[in-house]
Motif scaffolding. Structure first.
Motif, PDB file in Angstrom:
ATOM      1  N   GLY A   1       0.864  -1.199   0.073  1.00  0.00           N
ATOM      2  CA  GLY A   1       0.054  -0.062   0.153  1.00  0.00           C
ATOM      3  C   GLY A   1       0.937   1.289   0.106  1.00  0.00           C
ATOM      4  O   GLY A   1       2.008   1.100  -0.010  1.00  0.00           O
ATOM      5  N   ASN A   2       0.192   2.094   0.158  1.00  0.00           N
ATOM      6  CA  ASN A   2       1.017   3.625  -0.213  1.00  0.00           C
ATOM      7  C   ASN A   2       1.047   3.986   1.370  1.00  0.00           C
ATOM      8  O   ASN A   2       0.872   5.126   1.882  1.00  0.00           O
ATOM      9  CB  ASN A   2      -0.020   4.783  -0.701  1.00  0.00           C
ATOM     10  N   HIS A   3       1.982   3.402   1.775  1.00  0.00           N
ATOM     11  CA  HIS A   3       2.303   3.807   3.391  1.00  0.00           C
ATOM     12  C   HIS A   3       3.810   3.939   3.345  1.00  0.00           C
ATOM     13  O   HIS A   3       4.619   3.704   2.509  1.00  0.00           O
ATOM     14  CB  HIS A   3       2.229   2.817   4.442  1.00  0.00           C
ATOM     15  N   THR A   4       4.376   4.526   4.560  1.00  0.00           N
ATOM     16  CA  THR A   4       5.603   4.897   4.759  1.00  0.00           C
ATOM     17  C   THR A   4       6.224   3.788   5.745  1.00  0.00           C
ATOM     18  O   THR A   4       6.088   3.165   6.751  1.00  0.00           O
ATOM     19  CB  THR A   4       6.099   6.102   5.379  1.00  0.00           C
ATOM     20  N   TYR A   5       7.444   3.285   5.143  1.00  0.00           N
ATOM     21  CA  TYR A   5       8.201   2.178   5.831  1.00  0.00           C
ATOM     22  C   TYR A   5       9.604   2.395   5.900  1.00  0.00           C
ATOM     23  O   TYR A   5      10.313   3.287   5.037  1.00  0.00           O
ATOM     24  CB  TYR A   5       8.159   0.593   5.039  1.00  0.00           C
ATOM     25  N   PRO A   6      10.369   1.617   6.807  1.00  0.00           N
ATOM     26  CA  PRO A   6      11.664   1.868   7.071  1.00  0.00           C
ATOM     27  C   PRO A   6      12.638   1.749   5.866  1.00  0.00           C
ATOM     28  O   PRO A   6      12.332   0.895   4.852  1.00  0.00           O
ATOM     29  CB  PRO A   6      12.069   0.916   8.213  1.00  0.00           C
TER      30      PRO A   6
END
Length: 221
Positions: free
Chosen positions: A30-35
Protein backbone atom coordinates in the motif's frame (compact mmCIF):
# COMPACT_ATOMS: atom_id res chain seq x y z
CA UNK A 1 22.58 -24.67 -4.19
CA UNK A 2 19.35 -22.74 -4.80
CA UNK A 3 18.38 -19.34 -3.44
CA UNK A 4 15.28 -18.92 -1.27
CA UNK A 5 13.53 -15.57 -0.92
CA UNK A 6 10.29 -15.30 1.06
CA UNK A 7 8.62 -11.89 1.19
CA UNK A 8 6.65 -11.16 4.35
CA UNK A 9 3.81 -8.80 3.43
CA UNK A 10 2.53 -6.24 5.90
CA UNK A 11 0.27 -3.18 5.78
CA UNK A 12 2.18 -1.46 8.58
CA UNK A 13 5.57 -1.51 10.23
CA UNK A 14 6.17 -4.09 12.95
CA UNK A 15 9.65 -4.12 14.40
CA UNK A 16 9.38 -7.82 15.24
CA UNK A 17 9.66 -8.53 11.49
CA UNK A 18 13.15 -7.01 11.55
CA UNK A 19 14.24 -10.06 13.55
CA UNK A 20 13.29 -12.62 10.91
CA UNK A 21 16.05 -14.58 9.10
CA UNK A 22 17.58 -12.78 6.11
CA UNK A 23 15.81 -14.98 3.57
CA UNK A 24 12.44 -13.76 4.93
CA UNK A 25 12.20 -10.16 3.75
CA UNK A 26 9.61 -7.64 5.04
CA UNK A 27 7.58 -6.10 2.21
CA UNK A 28 5.40 -3.09 2.98
CA UNK A 29 2.18 -2.95 0.98
CA UNK A 30 0.00 0.00 0.00
CA UNK A 31 0.86 3.68 -0.06
CA UNK A 32 2.35 3.81 3.42
CA UNK A 33 5.77 4.78 4.74
CA UNK A 34 8.18 2.02 5.76
CA UNK A 35 11.77 1.98 7.08
CA UNK A 36 14.53 2.14 4.49
CA UNK A 37 15.68 -1.39 5.34
CA UNK A 38 12.29 -2.79 4.31
CA UNK A 39 11.18 -3.43 0.76
CA UNK A 40 8.16 -1.31 -0.16
CA UNK A 41 5.92 -2.00 -3.13
CA UNK A 42 5.81 1.70 -4.02
CA UNK A 43 9.47 1.44 -5.06
CA UNK A 44 9.86 0.11 -8.59
CA UNK A 45 7.16 -1.08 -10.97
CA UNK A 46 4.01 -1.47 -8.92
CA UNK A 47 0.23 -1.41 -8.66
CA UNK A 48 0.19 -0.24 -5.04
CA UNK A 49 -2.77 2.06 -5.77
CA UNK A 50 -4.88 -1.07 -6.34
CA UNK A 51 -4.06 -2.65 -2.98
CA UNK A 52 -7.46 -1.71 -1.58
CA UNK A 53 -9.02 -3.98 -4.24
CA UNK A 54 -6.34 -6.61 -4.79
CA UNK A 55 -5.02 -7.09 -1.24
CA UNK A 56 -1.75 -9.06 -1.11
CA UNK A 57 -1.74 -9.65 -4.87
CA UNK A 58 -0.22 -6.20 -5.35
CA UNK A 59 2.75 -7.56 -3.40
CA UNK A 60 2.97 -10.59 -5.69
CA UNK A 61 2.93 -8.24 -8.66
CA UNK A 62 5.80 -6.24 -7.17
CA UNK A 63 7.87 -9.39 -6.58
CA UNK A 64 7.19 -10.55 -10.13
CA UNK A 65 8.19 -7.27 -11.76
CA UNK A 66 11.09 -6.25 -9.52
CA UNK A 67 12.74 -9.26 -7.90
CA UNK A 68 12.79 -12.20 -10.31
CA UNK A 69 15.11 -10.96 -13.06
CA UNK A 70 18.26 -12.09 -11.27
CA UNK A 71 16.87 -15.42 -10.08
CA UNK A 72 17.43 -18.69 -11.93
CA UNK A 73 14.43 -20.83 -12.84
CA UNK A 74 15.22 -23.30 -10.06
CA UNK A 75 15.55 -20.72 -7.30
CA UNK A 76 12.64 -20.53 -4.89
CA UNK A 77 10.50 -17.48 -4.20
CA UNK A 78 7.42 -17.15 -2.05
CA UNK A 79 5.45 -15.01 0.32
CA UNK A 80 3.92 -15.01 3.76
CA UNK A 81 2.01 -12.56 5.95
CA UNK A 82 3.10 -10.68 9.03
CA UNK A 83 0.86 -12.91 11.18
CA UNK A 84 1.22 -16.08 9.11
CA UNK A 85 4.70 -17.52 8.66
CA UNK A 86 5.94 -20.76 7.15
CA UNK A 87 6.88 -23.39 9.74
CA UNK A 88 8.87 -26.59 9.46
CA UNK A 89 6.10 -28.71 10.94
CA UNK A 90 2.38 -28.63 11.65
CA UNK A 91 1.21 -27.19 14.95
CA UNK A 92 -2.15 -27.00 16.70
CA UNK A 93 -4.15 -23.84 16.12
CA UNK A 94 -4.10 -22.87 19.78
CA UNK A 95 -0.41 -23.39 20.40
CA UNK A 96 1.37 -20.21 21.42
CA UNK A 97 4.97 -19.37 20.65
CA UNK A 98 7.47 -17.02 22.10
CA UNK A 99 9.34 -15.29 19.33
CA UNK A 100 12.43 -17.33 20.22
CA UNK A 101 10.63 -20.66 19.82
CA UNK A 102 8.84 -19.43 16.69
CA UNK A 103 12.13 -18.41 15.13
CA UNK A 104 13.58 -21.87 15.64
CA UNK A 105 10.56 -23.47 13.96
CA UNK A 106 10.50 -21.34 10.81
CA UNK A 107 10.82 -23.10 7.47
CA UNK A 108 14.50 -23.19 6.53
CA UNK A 109 16.24 -23.56 3.17
CA UNK A 110 17.70 -26.93 4.21
CA UNK A 111 14.24 -28.48 4.61
CA UNK A 112 14.06 -31.61 2.38
CA UNK A 113 10.67 -30.52 1.06
CA UNK A 114 12.52 -28.35 -1.45
CA UNK A 115 14.02 -31.48 -3.02
CA UNK A 116 10.69 -33.23 -3.58
CA UNK A 117 8.36 -30.70 -5.19
CA UNK A 118 8.11 -27.53 -7.24
CA UNK A 119 5.42 -25.68 -5.25
CA UNK A 120 4.60 -25.48 -1.54
CA UNK A 121 1.13 -24.39 -0.41
CA UNK A 122 -0.52 -23.98 2.96
CA UNK A 123 -2.74 -26.71 4.32
CA UNK A 124 -6.23 -26.48 2.75
CA UNK A 125 -9.46 -25.92 4.63
CA UNK A 126 -12.15 -28.54 3.97
CA UNK A 127 -15.62 -27.02 4.00
CA UNK A 128 -18.16 -29.15 5.88
CA UNK A 129 -21.42 -28.19 4.20
CA UNK A 130 -20.85 -26.03 1.13
CA UNK A 131 -18.81 -26.23 -2.02
CA UNK A 132 -16.22 -23.50 -2.58
CA UNK A 133 -18.63 -21.88 -5.02
CA UNK A 134 -21.51 -21.91 -2.51
CA UNK A 135 -19.30 -20.56 0.25
CA UNK A 136 -18.24 -17.65 -1.95
CA UNK A 137 -21.83 -16.79 -2.86
CA UNK A 138 -22.95 -16.99 0.77
CA UNK A 139 -20.28 -14.51 1.80
CA UNK A 140 -19.90 -12.20 -1.21
CA UNK A 141 -23.10 -12.41 -3.25
CA UNK A 142 -24.85 -14.27 -6.05
CA UNK A 143 -23.79 -14.42 -9.73
CA UNK A 144 -20.53 -12.50 -9.21
CA UNK A 145 -18.20 -15.47 -9.45
CA UNK A 146 -20.09 -17.08 -12.32
CA UNK A 147 -19.99 -13.87 -14.35
CA UNK A 148 -16.24 -13.49 -13.77
CA UNK A 149 -15.55 -17.10 -14.78
CA UNK A 150 -16.77 -16.13 -18.24
CA UNK A 151 -13.66 -13.94 -18.66
CA UNK A 152 -11.54 -17.10 -18.83
CA UNK A 153 -10.99 -19.25 -21.89
CA UNK A 154 -13.01 -22.44 -22.04
CA UNK A 155 -10.30 -24.79 -20.74
CA UNK A 156 -9.38 -22.63 -17.73
CA UNK A 157 -13.06 -21.92 -16.99
CA UNK A 158 -13.86 -25.64 -16.94
CA UNK A 159 -10.94 -26.37 -14.58
CA UNK A 160 -11.97 -23.49 -12.33
CA UNK A 161 -15.58 -24.70 -12.13
CA UNK A 162 -14.38 -28.20 -11.26
CA UNK A 163 -12.36 -26.79 -8.37
CA UNK A 164 -15.26 -24.59 -7.22
CA UNK A 165 -17.59 -27.58 -7.09
CA UNK A 166 -15.32 -29.24 -4.52
CA UNK A 167 -14.98 -28.46 -0.83
CA UNK A 168 -11.21 -27.89 -0.56
CA UNK A 169 -10.40 -24.21 -0.10
CA UNK A 170 -6.82 -22.96 -0.07
CA UNK A 171 -7.15 -19.53 1.53
CA UNK A 172 -4.73 -16.63 1.21
CA UNK A 173 -2.27 -15.81 -1.56
CA UNK A 174 0.47 -17.70 0.22
CA UNK A 175 2.80 -20.13 -1.52
CA UNK A 176 6.45 -20.85 -2.30
CA UNK A 177 7.41 -21.92 -5.82
CA UNK A 178 10.31 -22.21 -8.16
CA UNK A 179 10.90 -18.88 -9.85
CA UNK A 180 9.74 -19.99 -13.30
CA UNK A 181 6.44 -21.24 -11.84
CA UNK A 182 5.98 -18.00 -9.90
CA UNK A 183 6.39 -16.08 -13.17
CA UNK A 184 3.91 -18.30 -15.00
CA UNK A 185 1.39 -17.91 -12.18
CA UNK A 186 1.60 -14.12 -12.32
CA UNK A 187 1.33 -14.04 -16.11
CA UNK A 188 -1.85 -16.09 -15.80
CA UNK A 189 -3.67 -14.40 -12.93
CA UNK A 190 -3.18 -10.69 -13.48
CA UNK A 191 -5.03 -10.36 -16.82
CA UNK A 192 -7.95 -12.20 -15.18
CA UNK A 193 -7.68 -10.08 -12.04
CA UNK A 194 -7.89 -6.83 -14.02
CA UNK A 195 -11.02 -8.07 -15.81
CA UNK A 196 -12.58 -8.99 -12.46
CA UNK A 197 -11.78 -5.53 -11.11
CA UNK A 198 -13.33 -3.84 -14.15
CA UNK A 199 -16.50 -5.91 -13.75
CA UNK A 200 -16.73 -5.21 -10.01
CA UNK A 201 -16.23 -1.45 -10.41
CA UNK A 202 -18.72 -1.17 -13.28
CA UNK A 203 -21.32 -2.92 -11.16
CA UNK A 204 -20.50 -0.94 -8.00
CA UNK A 205 -19.63 -4.09 -6.07
CA UNK A 206 -16.44 -2.98 -4.30
CA UNK A 207 -18.00 -1.59 -1.16
CA UNK A 208 -18.42 -2.58 2.47
CA UNK A 209 -17.10 -6.09 3.12
CA UNK A 210 -16.60 -6.48 -0.63
CA UNK A 211 -14.07 -3.68 -1.09
CA UNK A 212 -11.48 -6.35 -1.88
CA UNK A 213 -13.86 -8.44 -3.95
CA UNK A 214 -11.41 -8.92 -6.89
CA UNK A 215 -8.88 -10.29 -4.39
CA UNK A 216 -11.47 -12.70 -2.96
CA UNK A 217 -12.27 -13.93 -6.48
CA UNK A 218 -8.65 -14.54 -7.41
CA UNK A 219 -8.08 -16.26 -4.06
CA UNK A 220 -10.35 -19.03 -5.27
CA UNK A 221 -8.70 -19.15 -8.68
Amino acid sequence: MFNLDIYCASLQYFNVLDKLPSYIKPLGLGNHTYPNHWFAETNGENIADLNRYFSEWTGLYWIWKNRLNNMSDDDWVGNCHYRKLWLNNLFSKKQKFSFKSLHSNLLKPDNPIFLNCDVIRIQPTFLKKDTVFQQFENVHGKNILENCINFLDTEDADKFRKYLNGNKLCVLAMFIAKAHIFKSYCKSIFPFLYKCLDYCLKNNLCKGKNVRLPGHIIERY
